[in-house]
Scaffold this motif. Structure first.
Motif: not given
Length: 327
Positions: A30-31, A82-84, A113-114
């Motif tokens: 996971e990022k 940008q980072s997603k 998005w969230i």
């Protein structure tokens, strides 16, 4: 869609330590990203979190919680687009009010998005015995907004703080999850708790912050100035921070004594000493130091108190502790 958690808590409650623990135990593959904001200007938490491997965005000067929220929006949009990241942890300043942030994260524009999950609030129960803290509206509303309250620093509690926590749980935390721990060691699974606390928070009073241009890049020492100082004030608190270039090395014992004896309630820093790097974290009489395996490109330290200290005297004594430096 990015899962998002707000991690709140008053000054010295252990937010950054908790973040470091969570990031060290994130699921493989996971990022994760962190959006961090501090009351002061020099960005200590960014240096402390830099080695975690998370994508990191700093917002200086306590402006994440301000009514206009523009720095918060810019930082949030940048990370999401940008980072997603799979998960985003947001750490506002300990002097910040959660209403504007939660309102923003709940806005329809961010729905695609969230996925806003539980808000966690760190609490040192000893704070419940301090009238100056209990009377602070941000302290009260941080706790009121939380889905999960993390009663931290269990190794430091005495009978009075245990009783204060019990009273708080019975009077104010009924129906909400309360977790007790020390060193911010919580189960990362708590982050996936749904957001259920939808109570309407009062609008916070407007608080002044320094209006001087304050960007982390502007504080970077250069060949002409091997160190820089930044001030901030607001909500009845005052902050002074210093950033030193990477060539500056401090006397270990002298630096630690300076931090321990400084006439302020809060000291936080990452500093270069002869033995390497040391992180300094002091809240009142609690004083914690930790050697670090990675070395940030500079040294930085910040003091916060509810009274204006004589920053020039403290600065003079700090500068005398430099063993060697260039510039």
């Amino acid at each position: 869609m990015t899962r998002v958690n707000l991690i709140t808590g008053f000054l010295g409650s252990g937010k950054t330590t908790t973040l470091r623990h969570l990031l060290a135990n994130k699921p493989d593959g996971e990022k994760w990203a962190v959006l961090v904001n501090e009351f002061g200007e020099v960005g200590i938490d960014g240096a402390l979190l830099a080695e975690t491997g998370a994508v990191l965005k700093e917002i200086p000067g306590g402006c994440m919680c301000c009514v206009n929220g523009l720095p918060m929006q810019v930082g949030l949009n940048m990370l999401l687009k940008q980072s997603k990241p799979d998960r985003l942890l947001i750490e506002p300043t300990g002097l910040g009010h959660p209403k504007q942030i939660l309102d923003m994260l709940s806005a329809s524009v961010y729905e695609p998005w969230i996925d806003l999950r539980a808000t966690l609030c760190l609490l040192d129960p000893r704070q419940l015995l301090d009238e100056r803290v209990v009377d602070n509206e941000n302290f009260r509303d941080q706790l009121a907004a939380a889905d999960i309250i993390i009663a931290n620093k269990q190794d430091r509690w005495d009978d009075a703080s245990r009783q204060a926590l019990l009273n708080f749980q019975q009077q104010s935390a009924s129906g909400r999850t309360l977790v007790t721990t020390q060193h911010g060691e919580i189960d990362a699974a708590l982050l996936d708790t749904p957001r259920r606390n939808l109570r309407e928070l009062p609008h916070p009073a407007h608080h002044h912050h320094s209006t001087a241009p304050s960007r982390l890049s502007a504080l970077k020492p250069d060949d002409n100035m091997p160190w820089r100082r930044a001030l901030n004030e607001g909500q009845g608190y005052y902050a002074c921070g210093w950033v030193f270039n990477g060539d500056t090395v401090f006397d270990t014992i002298g630096l630690l004594e300076w931090a321990r004896l400084a006439p302020v309630s809060r000291v936080k820093g990452v500093m270069r000493i002869a033995e390497g790097m040391v992180s300094i974290n002091r809240q009142g009489a609690d004083f914690h130091i930790e050697t670090r395996s990675t070395e940030p490109p500079d040294s930085r330290i910040e003091l916060i108190d509810d009274a204006r200290a004589d920053w020039n005297i403290l600065q003079t004594s700090l500068l005398k502790l430099r063993l060697h430096y260039q510039g």
